[in-house]
Design a protein around this motif. Structure first.
Motif, PDB file in Angstrom:
ATOM      1  N   ARG A 204       0.838  -1.199   0.000  1.00  0.00           N
ATOM      2  CA  ARG A 204       0.000   0.000   0.000  1.00  0.00           C
ATOM      3  C   ARG A 204       0.876   1.252   0.000  1.00  0.00           C
ATOM      4  N   GLY A 205       0.356   2.289  -0.625  1.00  0.00           N
ATOM      5  CA  GLY A 205       1.096   3.537  -0.659  1.00  0.00           C
ATOM      6  C   GLY A 205       0.771   4.446   0.505  1.00  0.00           C
ATOM      7  N   GLY A 231       0.922  -1.947  -6.603  1.00  0.00           N
ATOM      8  CA  GLY A 231      -0.209  -1.874  -5.689  1.00  0.00           C
ATOM      9  C   GLY A 231      -0.216  -0.694  -4.759  1.00  0.00           C
ATOM     10  N   THR A 232       0.531   0.345  -5.082  1.00  0.00           N
ATOM     11  CA  THR A 232       0.651   1.487  -4.171  1.00  0.00           C
ATOM     12  C   THR A 232      -0.421   2.545  -4.391  1.00  0.00           C
ATOM     13  N   GLY A 233      -1.252   2.388  -5.413  1.00  0.00           N
ATOM     14  CA  GLY A 233      -2.158   3.456  -5.783  1.00  0.00           C
ATOM     15  C   GLY A 233      -1.418   4.495  -6.610  1.00  0.00           C
ATOM     16  N   PRO A 234      -2.110   5.547  -7.051  1.00  0.00           N
ATOM     17  CA  PRO A 234      -1.464   6.563  -7.885  1.00  0.00           C
ATOM     18  C   PRO A 234      -0.353   7.278  -7.127  1.00  0.00           C
ATOM     19  N   GLN A 235       0.737   7.538  -7.820  1.00  0.00           N
ATOM     20  CA  GLN A 235       1.889   8.213  -7.216  1.00  0.00           C
ATOM     21  C   GLN A 235       2.354   9.327  -8.149  1.00  0.00           C
ATOM     22  N   THR A 243       8.071   3.112 -12.595  1.00  0.00           N
ATOM     23  CA  THR A 243       6.816   2.639 -13.169  1.00  0.00           C
ATOM     24  C   THR A 243       5.886   2.278 -12.016  1.00  0.00           C
ATOM     25  N   VAL A 244       4.635   2.702 -12.112  1.00  0.00           N
ATOM     26  CA  VAL A 244       3.675   2.464 -11.035  1.00  0.00           C
ATOM     27  C   VAL A 244       2.546   1.579 -11.538  1.00  0.00           C
ATOM     28  N   GLU A 246      -0.730   0.687 -10.168  1.00  0.00           N
ATOM     29  CA  GLU A 246      -1.554   1.167  -9.068  1.00  0.00           C
ATOM     30  C   GLU A 246      -2.444   0.089  -8.469  1.00  0.00           C
ATOM     31  N   HIS A 247      -2.829  -0.880  -9.269  1.00  0.00           N
ATOM     32  CA  HIS A 247      -3.886  -1.807  -8.896  1.00  0.00           C
ATOM     33  C   HIS A 247      -3.361  -3.009  -8.120  1.00  0.00           C
TER      34      HIS A 247
END
Length: 376
Positions: A204-205, A231-235, A243-244, A246-247
């Motif tokens: 989690r972010g 999986g951190t959510g939007p960053q 690279t993110v 989010e999901h």
């Protein structure tokens, strides 16, 4: 033996507590025991061994729902007629677990997955420290046993005046998280060159993960290094060499990315355990982590590097040291061997069952409940 787990953290689609409950359940069922889970959701849903009860949505904490009706929760848990009840959070389900255990005269166990003291200290005010410690003492003093995933968390509970605390490290599925999961095309999917180093973090972010420290480290490292966040959510503040995703990802996908990376970066200094570090080690990659919380207990010195908390420059320097002065492949192999020897879920479940049997053995065979009548 019939065990009931109850925790609001199971409402999340992923996370350390969710992994713990699912892994423990698998182990208990394999030992011919019964297991049920009571957790919050939008509405009442009864699906086999899983009971979802309505709870308040928390807009400021996506994925979490907060139960408000202790009486309802405790009656549902007691109605399952468990031999032992385990609570996995310090909120309503924990109070309900205590009440249900008293109804049935069965043992109540609490697992200190969430460090409420540090959470409120950092998110609200240090002024609350005394009141939070008093709350923790009042809640957990009513349990037969409090399990802590690490010594640093056990010491925090001991400092609250609790004496019913034992250390119970967590485990990892070394079959799911395995170096053989590595995907030879993973780097190409991220557009990386042959010699670029792929660093990774999954989780989690939330504020406690200190993702800005990772971003500072990547800016300091510059070209030649790439960070993958899962999986951190939007960053929106992530640097260009990141690279993110989010999901949420299934465990097998996370395992493939971990095994395809060169090292895990973890800047969190408030972990009660730090399961993702164990998953990375099982995937045979070294871990560079903050020297704070439980992470130093999880990551042996020959399986990674530790850096001062909140210091992106120091983390960048550690990354360079890892690749320039150490053999990261050999370090990852040592990490894998350590996990296999110390953190298999079978070993963890065996330890849990010993705790449970000891507690149940200390109780009379017949339990009386004013709500449910006698049961033998």
């Amino acid at each position: 033996m019939r065990v009931v787990d109850t925790t609001l953290f199971y409402a999340q689609s992923s996370g350390g507590v969710h992994t713990y409950v699912d892994s423990k359940r698998k182990g208990l069922l394999a030992r011919d025991m019964e297991h049920k889970v009571v957790y919050p959701g939008a509405e009442t849903v009864l699906q086999g061994d899983f009971i979802q009860l309505p709870a308040l949505n928390l807009p400021m904490a996506p994925g979490f729902r907060f139960p408000t009706r202790v009486g309802l929760w405790s009656h549902i848990v007691a109605g399952l007629q468990p031999d032992l009840i385990e609570a996995g959070d310090p909120y309503t389900p924990a109070w309900a677990a205590r009440r249900a255990a008293r109804m049935l005269d069965v043992p109540a166990v609490a697992f200190y997955h969430s460090d409420l003291i540090t959470l409120l200290h950092n998110r609200i005010s240090p002024v609350l420290d005394g009141a939070t410690r008093a709350y923790v003492r009042k809640l957990y003093d009513g349990f037969d046993l409090v399990l802590s995933p690490s010594r640093v968390m056990a010491e925090r509970l001991w400092d609250c005046g609790l004496h019913n605390v034992e250390i119970q490290p967590l485990g990892v599925d070394a079959h799911v998280f395995h170096p053989n999961r590595a995907d030879p095309l993973a780097r190409a999917r991220l557009g990386l060159g042959e010699h670029e180093r792929l660093l990774v973090f999954a989780g989690r972010g939330s504020q406690e993960k200190h993702l800005p420290v990772l971003f500072d480290a990547l800016r300091e490292l510059g070209s030649g290094y790439h960070l993958l966040l899962i999986g951190t959510g939007p960053q929106p503040e992530a640097p260009g060499n990141a690279t993110v995703f989010e999901h949420f990802m299934p465990a097998a996908e996370v395992a493939a990315w971990l095994a395809s990376s060169d090292a895990l970066l973890h800047a969190g200094d408030q972990e009660t355990f730090g399961l993702v570090a164990l998953e990375a080690m099982a995937s045979a990659i070294p871990v560079i982590c903050a020297d704070g919380g439980a992470l130093p207990e999880v990551v042996p010195e020959d399986c990674g590097l530790r850096v001062p908390p909140h210091d992106g420059v120091a983390m960048a320097a550690a990354v360079r040291v890892l690749f320039e002065e150490h053999d990261p492949v050999a370090m990852g192999e040592r990490a894998r061997r350590h996990v296999e020897a110390e953190h298999g879920w079978d070993k963890v479940v065996d330890s849990l069952v010993r705790h449970y049997r000891r507690l149940i053995g200390a109780r009379p065979e017949t339990r009386i409940s004013e709500h449910h009548g006698p049961q033998t």
